[in-house]
Design an enzyme around this catalytic site. Sequence first.
Site, PDB file in Angstrom:
ATOM      1  N   ARG A  38       0.791  -1.227   0.000  1.00 46.02           N
ATOM      2  CA  ARG A  38       0.000   0.000   0.000  1.00 46.02           C
ATOM      3  C   ARG A  38       0.825   1.280   0.000  1.00 46.02           C
ATOM      4  NH1 ARG A  38      -5.424  -0.700   3.739  1.00 46.02           N
ATOM      5  NH2 ARG A  38      -5.968  -2.812   3.109  1.00 46.02           N
ATOM      6  N   HIS A  88      -8.236  -4.732  -7.100  1.00 47.68           N
ATOM      7  CA  HIS A  88      -7.961  -4.044  -5.827  1.00 47.68           C
ATOM      8  C   HIS A  88      -9.207  -4.067  -4.936  1.00 47.68           C
ATOM      9  CE1 HIS A  88      -5.203  -1.467  -3.563  1.00 47.68           C
ATOM     10  NE2 HIS A  88      -6.208  -0.667  -3.282  1.00 47.68           N
ATOM     11  N   TYR A 132     -19.506  12.096 -11.190  1.00 43.32           N
ATOM     12  CA  TYR A 132     -19.534  13.324 -11.981  1.00 43.32           C
ATOM     13  C   TYR A 132     -18.281  13.513 -12.830  1.00 43.32           C
ATOM     14  CZ  TYR A 132     -23.346  14.564  -8.811  1.00 43.32           C
ATOM     15  OH  TYR A 132     -24.505  14.564  -8.094  1.00 43.32           O
TER      16      TYR A 132
END
Length: 768
Positions: A38, A88, A132
Site C-alpha cells: 500500500r 484491488h 460526476y
Amino acid sequence: MTPDLFSPPPADPADAIALAEYAERAYLEYALSVVKGRALPDVADGQKPVQRRILFAMERMGLGFTPPGGAKPVKSARVVGDVLGKFHPHGDQAAYDALVRMAQGFAQRYPLIDGQGNFGSRDGDGAAAMRYTEARLSPISRLLLDELDEGTVDFQPNYDGSQQEPRLLPARLPFSLLNGASGIAVGMATELPSHNLREVAQAAVALLKDERLPDDELFALLPGPDFPGGGQLISSGAEIRAAYASGRGSLKVRARWTIEDLARGQWQLVVTELPHGTSAARVLEEVEELTNPKLKLGKKALTQEQLQLKAAVLAVLDTARDESSKEAPVRLVFEPRSRTVGQAELVSTLLAHTSLETSVAVNLTAIGLDGKPVQKNLRQLLAEWLEFRQATVARRTRHRLDKVLDRIHVLEGRQLVLLNIDEVIRIIRNADEPKPALIERFALTDRQAEDILEIRLRQLARLEAIRIEQELADKRAEQKRLEEILGSPAALRRTVIKEIEADAKQYGDDRRTLIQEERRTAVEIKVVDEPVTVIASLKGWVRALKGHEVDTGALSFKAGDALYGAFPCRSVDTLLVFGSNGRVYSVAVAQLPGGRGDGVPITTLIDLEAGTQVAHFWAGAAEQTLLLSGTGGFGLLARASDLQGRNKAGKAFLTLDAADRPLPPVAVQHGCAQVACLSMDGRLLVFALDELKLQPGGGRGLTLMDVDAKAPLASVAVFADALRVLGQGRGGRDKEEVLKGAALAAHQGRRARKGRKVDGFPKPMRLA
C-alpha cells in the site's frame, strides 16, 4: 453419550502457539502488507500497487491517449468499479482518491491521468464525486504502459485468480523521481520529491555511460527537486547534496513574488508561486491568526508573544486577499500599511511568520529490486532503475527477436511454396491429409505447413514473391540488430540511452522551481540592547530587571518560593531552560516581564513534555561555552547557540539514562583550564579541560568521572588555579575550603577516573 454437533473439535496440542508469538507474527504480516502492498512506491516504476492497478485497468479499458485526440474519457466511477472488481478489493473512496491525485497537476509534476471535471484544488477543496468526473490516461502514461505486452514484465494472478495483473510496469523513465511519492507505512515512511524530466534523463544517461561518475557531476546534472507549483529552493547546494547523498534531509522552500507599483507611489506585494504543499487559504488563515489572535486553551489573556507578533505584523501589513483565478492559479495580494513601509520589511515579516517559507522533507525510501523497503540515496535510486530498465529492454528485445524468427520461418516456407506452386496445389487436391504430405515432400515444419494451408489464393501472385523477398531481407536485418543488442552489453546500453534521450525530447519541459540559495528568514523583533539581570526562582518564576546592579537580597518571591539564580546578561540574549529529561528550551530575554512583580511561570513560555520538570536555568551570550553534565558521570561542552531553538517544545540535547538527572550548567570563563568533579560520597577528581570536546549536536558526552548509582556525580566546576569546596564540617556547621597547590594536586588525574576523598569534609556538598 451423544457428542455435541455444535462444539468445535478438540485442539491438537501440537498446533498450540503462545499468544505473544502469534501477536508478533500477525503484526509482522500486517506491517509487511502495508509496506509492500500500500504505502511505498517501487524503484522500478515509481508506483504504489493501487496506482499500478488503476493505470493497468484503464489501459485494458482502452483509455490510452492514442493520437489523434486520444480515447474518449469515461466516468471515474466506471474506472474505480473495474479496478475494485478485478484487481484491488478495497474501499472505493481510497481507490478514487488515488485516481484523483494522479490527475492533479498541482500534486504531481507529470500527471498520469487526464481528468475532466472538478478534481479539487491546491486550497484543499475535494474532488467532485466519482459519478460526476471523467478520466482517461494522459500522453506521458505511455512511458509506463506501451511495452506491457512485449514480454517485459512478469504477470501474477489477481486476488481471486480470475485475472492476470503486472507485478511492475515497464517504465521507460524513473517515475519514482519524476513524480515523487509520499506515504506512511508501519515503522517507516517515504517523502520522494518530484524532479524535472530532462534533468533526470540527463543524470540517468550520464550514470549509464559511467557508473563511477563522481557525485559532484551527478548532482550538477540533477541539482534539486522541481515541484509542480514552482517556488524557490533556498537551501544551499551543500545541503541538497547532503540530502541526496544520505537519502534523508530537509530542504527550505519559499514562495515567489513580484512588486506591483500603483498610483501615487503606492505598491502591493503579489505572490505568484507557493511552496510545495502550501495553499493560499492556509497562508491567509495564518495572517488572520497573526493579526487577530485567539486566546490559547486555558489562558485568560493573550500571551506576550502573541501581542508582540500582532504589533509587528500590523505595523507593516494593511490587508491580504486571494485573487487567484483560472488565468492566475496563484495570486495572493498583500497591501502594506503605508507606502513608506519598506518592501523588504513586509516580505521578511510574511516569510518569517507564515508558510510562504517552509521546509520540505526528503526521505528516499522505496522498495528496491530485491523486494526490500530500504532508504536509498539518489545514486542508488538511479542505478537500480537503470538495472531494471536494461533488463526490461533485454526482455523486450528477446520477445521481438522470437517474433522476428517466427516470421522468417513462415516466410521461408512461403518462399518454398512459390517455387513449387504447381506441385503444392496437386498435393493439396489429391492428398487425404495434405499437411503430413507437404511436410514429407518439402521437409517443412508443422508451423510452415499450417501457414501454407491457410494461405489465400491471391497471395500466390507473382508480385507476392517479390514482397516475400523484401520482407525476408528486412526481417533478417532486424534479426541481426536484435541479436547484436542481446549479445553486447554496450549495444544494450546504447539502445537504452537512445530511448531515454528520445523520451526526454518528446516529454521534457523547463524547470519550474528556481534553485537559488538564500538565507532563511529569521523572526526579528526589534529589541533595545541594554544590560539586564534575569531572575529565576526555585519554583520556575522568571523576570528580567534592568541593569546588573541588582540586590538579590531585596527581591521578593511568592510564599514558599526562593531565588534559584540571578544571571547578568543583555536584553538581546537568550534564557536557556534545562528540563529533567535533557531537553533544552529557549526563551528570548526580551520576552521576560520586568517591573516589581514576581514575573511569570516559565511553563507559560515553553511547552514542557508531560512528566518533565524544570531542572535548571542559565542566561547569557550565544557564544558562551557551557559544560553540561548529568549525575551519571557523563558530560560535554557546547556553546549556548548550539542549545537554542525556535520550537517552544525545545530540542533534545543532553542524553540521560532513566535514573540520571542533569546538573546545573557551568559557564567556561576565559583562562579556566581545569575541570573538577565531585561525587556524592566526597570523592574529587580534577583534570584538564582540553580532555573534553565541543559537541554542537549534543548527546551523552564523554565520561567525566567514574561513579555508580550509590554515589552519583554531585557537582562540577571549571576553574583556573584555585577550587572552592563547600560542605559541612564536624558538628554539621557549614564549611568552605579553597584547594590549591599541593592540596589540589592530590586530586588531579585523567578524565574518567574515580578521584580521591576530600580531607576535612565529612559531607562535601558542591563546588564553586
